[in-house]
Design a protein around this motif. Structure first.
Motif, PDB file in Angstrom:
ATOM      1  N   HIS A 160       0.782  -1.116   0.014  1.00 25.89           N
ATOM      2  CA  HIS A 160      -0.517  -0.241  -0.077  1.00 25.89           C
ATOM      3  C   HIS A 160       0.541   1.433  -0.111  1.00 25.89           C
ATOM      4  CE1 HIS A 160       1.108  -0.826   4.480  1.00 25.89           C
ATOM      5  NE2 HIS A 160       0.522   0.669   4.284  1.00 25.89           N
ATOM      6  N   SER A 161       2.504   1.184   0.113  1.00 26.84           N
ATOM      7  CA  SER A 161       3.235   2.012  -0.224  1.00 26.84           C
ATOM      8  C   SER A 161       3.778   2.243  -0.888  1.00 26.84           C
ATOM      9  CB  SER A 161       4.455   2.263   1.200  1.00 26.84           C
ATOM     10  OG  SER A 161       3.281   1.996   2.281  1.00 26.84           O
ATOM     11  N   ASN A 162       3.403   1.280  -2.200  1.00 22.60           N
ATOM     12  CA  ASN A 162       4.265   1.721  -3.637  1.00 22.60           C
ATOM     13  C   ASN A 162       2.933   2.567  -4.101  1.00 22.60           C
ATOM     14  OD1 ASN A 162       6.092  -0.450  -3.211  1.00 22.60           O
ATOM     15  ND2 ASN A 162       4.620  -2.084  -3.952  1.00 22.60           N
ATOM     16  N   ALA A 163       3.991   3.167  -5.538  1.00 23.73           N
ATOM     17  CA  ALA A 163       3.530   4.474  -6.064  1.00 23.73           C
ATOM     18  C   ALA A 163       2.433   3.807  -7.127  1.00 23.73           C
ATOM     19  CB  ALA A 163       4.153   5.235  -6.658  1.00 23.73           C
ATOM     20  N   LEU A 164       1.428   4.293  -7.120  1.00 22.26           N
ATOM     21  CA  LEU A 164      -0.014   3.614  -8.589  1.00 22.26           C
ATOM     22  C   LEU A 164       0.880   4.027  -9.515  1.00 22.26           C
ATOM     23  CD1 LEU A 164      -2.682   2.932  -8.687  1.00 22.26           C
ATOM     24  CD2 LEU A 164      -3.288   4.748  -9.310  1.00 22.26           C
ATOM     25  N   THR A 165       0.653   2.557 -10.551  1.00 18.62           N
ATOM     26  CA  THR A 165       1.584   2.688 -11.788  1.00 18.62           C
ATOM     27  C   THR A 165       0.280   1.940 -12.964  1.00 18.62           C
ATOM     28  OG1 THR A 165       1.353  -0.091 -11.280  1.00 18.62           O
ATOM     29  CG2 THR A 165       3.063   1.177 -10.429  1.00 18.62           C
ATOM     30  N   GLN A 170      -4.413   0.112 -15.611  1.00 23.21           N
ATOM     31  CA  GLN A 170      -5.060  -0.736 -16.340  1.00 23.21           C
ATOM     32  C   GLN A 170      -5.106   0.023 -17.923  1.00 23.21           C
ATOM     33  OE1 GLN A 170      -9.133  -2.706 -16.276  1.00 23.21           O
ATOM     34  NE2 GLN A 170      -8.271  -4.243 -14.386  1.00 23.21           N
ATOM     35  N   ILE A 171      -3.552   0.790 -17.721  1.00 21.20           N
ATOM     36  CA  ILE A 171      -3.352   1.812 -18.935  1.00 21.20           C
ATOM     37  C   ILE A 171      -1.672   1.386 -19.487  1.00 21.20           C
ATOM     38  CG2 ILE A 171      -2.565   3.777 -19.796  1.00 21.20           C
ATOM     39  CD1 ILE A 171      -3.756   5.017 -17.181  1.00 21.20           C
ATOM     40  N   LYS A 172      -2.338   0.917 -20.924  1.00 20.09           N
ATOM     41  CA  LYS A 172      -1.419  -0.347 -21.667  1.00 20.09           C
ATOM     42  C   LYS A 172      -0.242   1.219 -22.648  1.00 20.09           C
ATOM     43  CE  LYS A 172      -3.194  -4.607 -22.984  1.00 20.09           C
ATOM     44  NZ  LYS A 172      -3.754  -4.753 -24.430  1.00 20.09           N
ATOM     45  N   LYS A 173       0.879   0.829 -22.246  1.00 22.11           N
ATOM     46  CA  LYS A 173       2.345   2.589 -21.590  1.00 22.11           C
ATOM     47  C   LYS A 173       2.875   1.512 -22.906  1.00 22.11           C
ATOM     48  CE  LYS A 173       3.605   5.154 -19.623  1.00 22.11           C
ATOM     49  NZ  LYS A 173       4.525   6.345 -19.339  1.00 22.11           N
ATOM     50  N   PRO A 174       3.304   2.129 -25.253  1.00 24.65           N
ATOM     51  CA  PRO A 174       4.885   1.483 -24.825  1.00 24.65           C
ATOM     52  C   PRO A 174       5.995   0.706 -24.245  1.00 24.65           C
ATOM     53  CG  PRO A 174       4.420   3.242 -25.931  1.00 24.65           C
ATOM     54  CD  PRO A 174       3.039   3.401 -24.534  1.00 24.65           C
ATOM     55  N   LYS A 175       6.313   0.171 -25.023  1.00 23.36           N
ATOM     56  CA  LYS A 175       7.586  -0.218 -24.317  1.00 23.36           C
ATOM     57  C   LYS A 175       8.481   1.152 -24.771  1.00 23.36           C
ATOM     58  CE  LYS A 175       7.443  -4.897 -23.646  1.00 23.36           C
ATOM     59  NZ  LYS A 175       8.252  -6.630 -24.065  1.00 23.36           N
ATOM     60  N   LYS A 176       9.120   1.762 -24.248  1.00 26.44           N
ATOM     61  CA  LYS A 176      10.643   2.793 -24.575  1.00 26.44           C
ATOM     62  C   LYS A 176      12.072   2.083 -25.094  1.00 26.44           C
ATOM     63  CE  LYS A 176       9.162   6.307 -21.115  1.00 26.44           C
ATOM     64  NZ  LYS A 176       9.207   7.145 -20.131  1.00 26.44           N
ATOM     65  N   GLY A 177      12.060   0.554 -24.044  1.00 32.04           N
ATOM     66  CA  GLY A 177      13.252   0.377 -24.655  1.00 32.04           C
ATOM     67  C   GLY A 177      14.863   1.241 -24.857  1.00 32.04           C
ATOM     68  N   TYR A 178      15.666   0.762 -25.311  1.00 34.12           N
ATOM     69  CA  TYR A 178      16.932   1.643 -24.550  1.00 34.12           C
ATOM     70  C   TYR A 178      16.890   2.684 -25.594  1.00 34.12           C
ATOM     71  CZ  TYR A 178      22.151   1.524 -23.799  1.00 34.12           C
ATOM     72  OH  TYR A 178      23.586   2.438 -23.827  1.00 34.12           O
ATOM     73  N   PRO A 179      17.386   4.231 -24.883  1.00 30.64           N
ATOM     74  CA  PRO A 179      17.595   5.109 -25.962  1.00 30.64           C
ATOM     75  C   PRO A 179      18.873   5.403 -26.244  1.00 30.64           C
ATOM     76  CG  PRO A 179      17.559   5.838 -23.464  1.00 30.64           C
ATOM     77  CD  PRO A 179      17.481   4.108 -23.317  1.00 30.64           C
ATOM     78  N   SER A 180      18.544   5.567 -27.918  1.00 31.47           N
ATOM     79  CA  SER A 180      20.359   5.862 -28.535  1.00 31.47           C
ATOM     80  C   SER A 180      20.449   7.232 -28.993  1.00 31.47           C
ATOM     81  CB  SER A 180      19.495   5.120 -29.926  1.00 31.47           C
ATOM     82  OG  SER A 180      18.955   4.010 -30.006  1.00 31.47           O
TER      83      SER A 180
END
Length: 234
Positions: A160-165, A170-180
């Motif tokens: 209950h102390s962890n931040a809401l993700t 239930q929000i789908k976010k695209p993978k950022k991957g490794y920045p180039s």
């Protein structure tokens, strides 16, 4: 060359320079063979290895009359032992417990284990400092605190102390991957740019952010989700 290798009372300055270069290249090769390690998570065995190697190779670099062949051979033997221990630890779980300390739980289910603190000789003040450094100043938020084998304390907060993700929402976010890196110090990194677009696309990204020329940019990166970071030159 004989004086550089075997030592001499009146070893000239260039002899010390050549010795230093030899030792540097030798240690560089040893480190490449041993593999990559993180300095921030230095294992006690790695620390011991560094101290011994430094002591072995330090004397012939400061004393011109000392031969360098013996210290180089000794450093090679120590490196072989160190590599062998690392390999055995990787392949043999039982041997790993001899070489590496098991993680010790200092806080369990929010309760500080006094016996483990005494065993590890960690004071409450030191524990509190480590918790603050890990954004866990409130002990009510801490579920577990573990002393890892590298000497650092890891913290697991209660649920209950962890931040809401986004996953919780239930929000789908695209993978950022490794920045180039696309631009570094005003120069375009062509082989990275090809992964995302051409030079026209790059200039459009710059213009959208109020940058007119490539040489005005110190660093520009882009990730696989399309996130662009730009830092202009001072």
């Amino acid at each position: 060359m004989g004086a550089i290798w075997y030592g001499a009372e009146d070893l000239p300055i260039y002899g010390f320079l050549v010795r230093a270069l030899l030792v540097y290249v030798y240690m560089f090769l040893i480190i490449k063979i041993l593999g990559q390690r993180s300095i921030g998570t230095l294992h006690p065995l790695d620390f011991l290895f560094g101290v011994i190697i430094g002591d072995i190779l330090g004397e012939p670099l400061t004393s011109g009359d000392k031969p360098i062949a013996g210290p180089l051979a000794a450093a090679g033997l120590i490196s072989f032992f160190h590599l062998s221990l690392s390999y055995l630890s990787l392949k043999t779980p039982r041997f790993r417990r001899i070489v590496e300390d098991e993680p010790l739980i200092l806080i369990e289910n929010g309760k500080i284990l006094e016996k483990e603190l005494r065993k590890t000789k960690i004071t409450v003040e030191s524990l509190m400092m480590d918790l603050r450094l890990r954004n866990a100043a409130d002990l009510n938020e801490v579920d577990y605190a573990v002393l890892e084998s590298n000497g650092q304390i890891s913290v697991i907060k209660n649920t209950h102390s962890n931040a809401l993700t986004p996953q919780d929402m239930q929000i789908k976010k695209p993978k950022k991957g490794y920045p180039s890196v696309l631009i570094l110090d005003g120069h375009i990194i062509s082989h990275n740019l090809k992964k995302f677009g051409n030079q026209g696309w790059l200039m459009q990204q710059l213009n959208n952010r109020g940058v007119k020329r490539v040489d005005e940019v110190f660093l520009m990166t882009v990730d696989h989700a399309g996130g662009v970071y730009i830092s202009q030159k001072s």
